[in-house]
Motif scaffolding. Structure first.
Motif, PDB file in Angstrom:
ATOM      1  N   TRP A  96      29.441  18.512 105.799  1.00 29.34           N
ATOM      2  CA  TRP A  96      30.129  17.997 104.620  1.00 29.34           C
ATOM      3  C   TRP A  96      31.270  17.052 105.014  1.00 29.34           C
ATOM      4  O   TRP A  96      31.620  16.151 104.234  1.00 29.34           O
ATOM      5  N   LYS A  97      31.803  17.238 106.179  1.00 31.87           N
ATOM      6  CA  LYS A  97      32.872  16.342 106.659  1.00 31.87           C
ATOM      7  C   LYS A  97      32.337  14.933 106.883  1.00 31.87           C
ATOM      8  O   LYS A  97      33.082  13.954 106.790  1.00 31.87           O
ATOM      9  N   TYR A  98      31.027  14.835 107.160  1.00 30.50           N
ATOM     10  CA  TYR A  98      30.410  13.530 107.456  1.00 30.50           C
ATOM     11  C   TYR A  98      29.329  13.186 106.425  1.00 30.50           C
ATOM     12  O   TYR A  98      28.353  12.520 106.728  1.00 30.50           O
ATOM     13  N   LYS A  99      29.488  13.690 105.177  1.00 31.02           N
ATOM     14  CA  LYS A  99      28.421  13.578 104.181  1.00 31.02           C
ATOM     15  C   LYS A  99      28.113  12.146 103.768  1.00 31.02           C
ATOM     16  O   LYS A  99      27.022  11.865 103.264  1.00 31.02           O
ATOM     17  N   PHE A 100      29.042  11.230 103.971  1.00 32.89           N
ATOM     18  CA  PHE A 100      28.793   9.828 103.630  1.00 32.89           C
ATOM     19  C   PHE A 100      28.390   8.999 104.848  1.00 32.89           C
ATOM     20  O   PHE A 100      28.220   7.789 104.753  1.00 32.89           O
ATOM     21  N   ASP A 101      28.212   9.683 105.995  1.00 36.25           N
ATOM     22  CA  ASP A 101      27.908   8.955 107.230  1.00 36.25           C
ATOM     23  C   ASP A 101      26.842   9.720 108.007  1.00 36.25           C
ATOM     24  O   ASP A 101      25.688   9.783 107.604  1.00 36.25           O
ATOM     25  N   TRP A 102      27.214  10.325 109.126  1.00 34.03           N
ATOM     26  CA  TRP A 102      26.257  11.009 109.994  1.00 34.03           C
ATOM     27  C   TRP A 102      25.547  12.164 109.284  1.00 34.03           C
ATOM     28  O   TRP A 102      24.358  12.401 109.504  1.00 34.03           O
ATOM     29  N   GLY A 103      26.267  12.887 108.447  1.00 32.47           N
ATOM     30  CA  GLY A 103      25.723  14.094 107.843  1.00 32.47           C
ATOM     31  C   GLY A 103      25.014  13.878 106.513  1.00 32.47           C
ATOM     32  O   GLY A 103      24.687  14.859 105.832  1.00 32.47           O
ATOM     33  N   HIS A 104      24.770  12.619 106.134  1.00 30.14           N
ATOM     34  CA  HIS A 104      24.171  12.341 104.825  1.00 30.14           C
ATOM     35  C   HIS A 104      22.794  12.999 104.682  1.00 30.14           C
ATOM     36  O   HIS A 104      22.490  13.608 103.647  1.00 30.14           O
ATOM     37  N   GLN A 105      21.967  12.907 105.729  1.00 27.98           N
ATOM     38  CA  GLN A 105      20.615  13.458 105.652  1.00 27.98           C
ATOM     39  C   GLN A 105      20.619  14.962 105.417  1.00 27.98           C
ATOM     40  O   GLN A 105      19.935  15.464 104.515  1.00 27.98           O
ATOM     41  N   ILE A 106      21.359  15.684 106.226  1.00 31.45           N
ATOM     42  CA  ILE A 106      21.347  17.137 106.127  1.00 31.45           C
ATOM     43  C   ILE A 106      21.981  17.604 104.821  1.00 31.45           C
ATOM     44  O   ILE A 106      21.525  18.584 104.212  1.00 31.45           O
ATOM     45  N   CYS A 107      23.000  16.895 104.339  1.00 33.26           N
ATOM     46  CA  CYS A 107      23.614  17.263 103.065  1.00 33.26           C
ATOM     47  C   CYS A 107      22.621  17.076 101.914  1.00 33.26           C
ATOM     48  O   CYS A 107      22.502  17.945 101.044  1.00 33.26           O
ATOM     49  N   GLN A 108      21.907  15.956 101.902  1.00 29.78           N
ATOM     50  CA  GLN A 108      20.901  15.723 100.869  1.00 29.78           C
ATOM     51  C   GLN A 108      19.780  16.761 100.958  1.00 29.78           C
ATOM     52  O   GLN A 108      19.234  17.195  99.950  1.00 29.78           O
ATOM     53  N   SER A 109      19.453  17.150 102.189  1.00 29.70           N
ATOM     54  CA  SER A 109      18.434  18.178 102.389  1.00 29.70           C
ATOM     55  C   SER A 109      18.865  19.499 101.782  1.00 29.70           C
ATOM     56  O   SER A 109      18.096  20.156 101.067  1.00 29.70           O
TER      57      SER A 109
END
Length: 406
Positions: free
Chosen positions: A259-272
């Motif tokens: 969630w700390k990187y939800k607009f960058d690196w973590g976008h895929q896993i957050c959407q998943s």
């Protein structure tokens, strides 16, 4: 054909046709404007499964027919979801599915006795390392990993082919282990191969290669000290890789707090995770979710798309099918006629098992995300061909084992 097998096939055909009919209705929105494209896909798949099963059952009746049936059924879940996302990709996928079935039948028909391959184990590991090293010279970087080779519009992952060569190498070399020195000689080329995968940023490939190695080593030697040394070495290499390679650190950071990187690196896993939560227990319904919001939903994250529209019950059904497939593979190993064939069967079964664990574990944030394909389900030609080729070898071992055991 036994009554049980007939019942299973009838059930599979019914599920396939229901899925594609529902997809057709969701696309058209009305029975009067019914889109027959998905229905045609479903019928084509049923005909292909029936024809291939007839050939194997008629000409090679001794082996385990459920290997083909289960894998083909799994491919339909991927095909219906890929069609729902991108029709052009679905056309390519059903083409690869057809070719994969053809490769399976070809190997069952023409592959000689598996035992004859055991003497060339050094050749197999050389080929495996060459395949992995080739991407450093002529490879292309796709989705952050330099483990692809492009030939015109076609792209392939040499690591997919290298897995099967690794299995043949280990099956031939592990049986020669007598002491720790022998174990080191066998393990060294494997860790060199894993080193190439680390450099190419293919972390999923690293885990799968190591999983295959450690499973086959334990089955082949039954010596726990080799396993402990292998795990310790791999863990040490992982710690070193964390400090040497930024992409390894990035995957760990995303895993710990996406969630700390939800607009960058973590976008895929957050959407998943959003998609899985949206699906709940029963799912939104085929065609009623929004898997298009998940990056790479047709490939790395197809399990999240399935969770959204089929729900956790549908996801559990997929996992159970994989468990049955792995069980049938291990059952083939138990009844294999020689140790070499037995280890090859264990290697192929563990390859499928670890690949499923790594990708599903990454998609649900149980382990760091690695970005590999879900066997038979994700979009991808090289993965589809490798998996069906591997099952063709398993089927051959099953046939040989049945004849040997009477």
């Amino acid at each position: 054909m036994g009554n049980t097998e007939k019942s299973v096939l009838k059930g599979i055909y019914a599920v396939i046709l229901i899925m594609f009919t529902i997809l057709s209705l969701s696309i058209s929105g009305s029975i009067k404007l019914l889109d027959f494209g998905p229905i045609l896909f479903g019928l084509s798949s049923c005909i292909l499964i029936a024809y291939s099963n007839f050939i194997i059952k008629h000409f090679f009746p001794e082996g385990d027919k459920y290997l083909l049936i289960i894998s083909a059924f799994l491919a339909q879940f991927g095909l219906v979801m890929i069609y729902r996302l991108d029709t052009s990709l679905a056309i390519k996928q059903i083409t690869w599915f057809t070719i994969g079935i053809a490769v399976f039948i070809f190997l069952v028909v023409f592959l000689p006795d598996i035992q004859k391959f055991h003497k060339y184990y050094n050749f197999y590991i050389i080929i495996s390392i060459i395949l992995l090293a080739s991407t450093l010279l002529i490879g292309s970087e796709i989705k952050g990993s330099k483990n692809w080779i492009r030939i015109g519009s076609f792209s392939m992952q040499p690591s997919e082919i290298a897995k099967l060569f690794l299995i043949f190498y280990l099956a031939g070399s592990i049986e020669k282990i007598k002491d720790l020195k022998d174990a080191f000689k066998v393990a060294l080329p494997v860790f060199i191969a894993i080193g190439f995968l680390v450099i190419e940023k293919d972390l999923g490939g690293c885990l799968i290669f190591f999983g295959i190695f450690i499973t086959m080593l334990y089955i082949g030697t039954s010596d726990i000290k080799y396993i402990l040394l292998g795990i310790t070495s791999f863990a040490g290499g992982g710690v070193i890789s964390y400090f040497l390679f930024s992409h390894v650190r990035k995957r760990i950071f995303i895993w710990l707090n996406p969630w700390k990187y939800k607009f960058d690196w973590g976008h895929q896993i957050c959407q998943s995770l959003f998609a899985i939560a949206e699906g709940g227990l029963f799912g939104t319904g085929l065609g009623l979710g929004h898997p298009e919001f998940i990056p790479e939903a047709h490939n790395d994250f197809i399990f999240a798309a399935i969770c959204e529209e089929f729900g956790l019950l549908g996801a559990m059904a997929i996992i159970l099918l994989y468990l049955i497939l792995v069980y049938r593979g291990l059952r083939t190993a138990i009844y294999a006629k020689d140790n070499y064939s037995r280890l090859v069967a264990v290697g192929i079964s563990s390859m499928i098992a670890f690949q499923v664990f790594v990708i599903i574990g990454g998609v649900i944030k149980m382990i760091p995300l690695t970005g590999i394909t879900l066997p038979f389900v994700s979009y991808g030609g090289s993965s589809m061909l490798l998996n069906f080729a591997s099952l063709g070898v398993l089927q051959k071992i099953s046939e040989e084992g049945y004849r040997a055991n009477g």
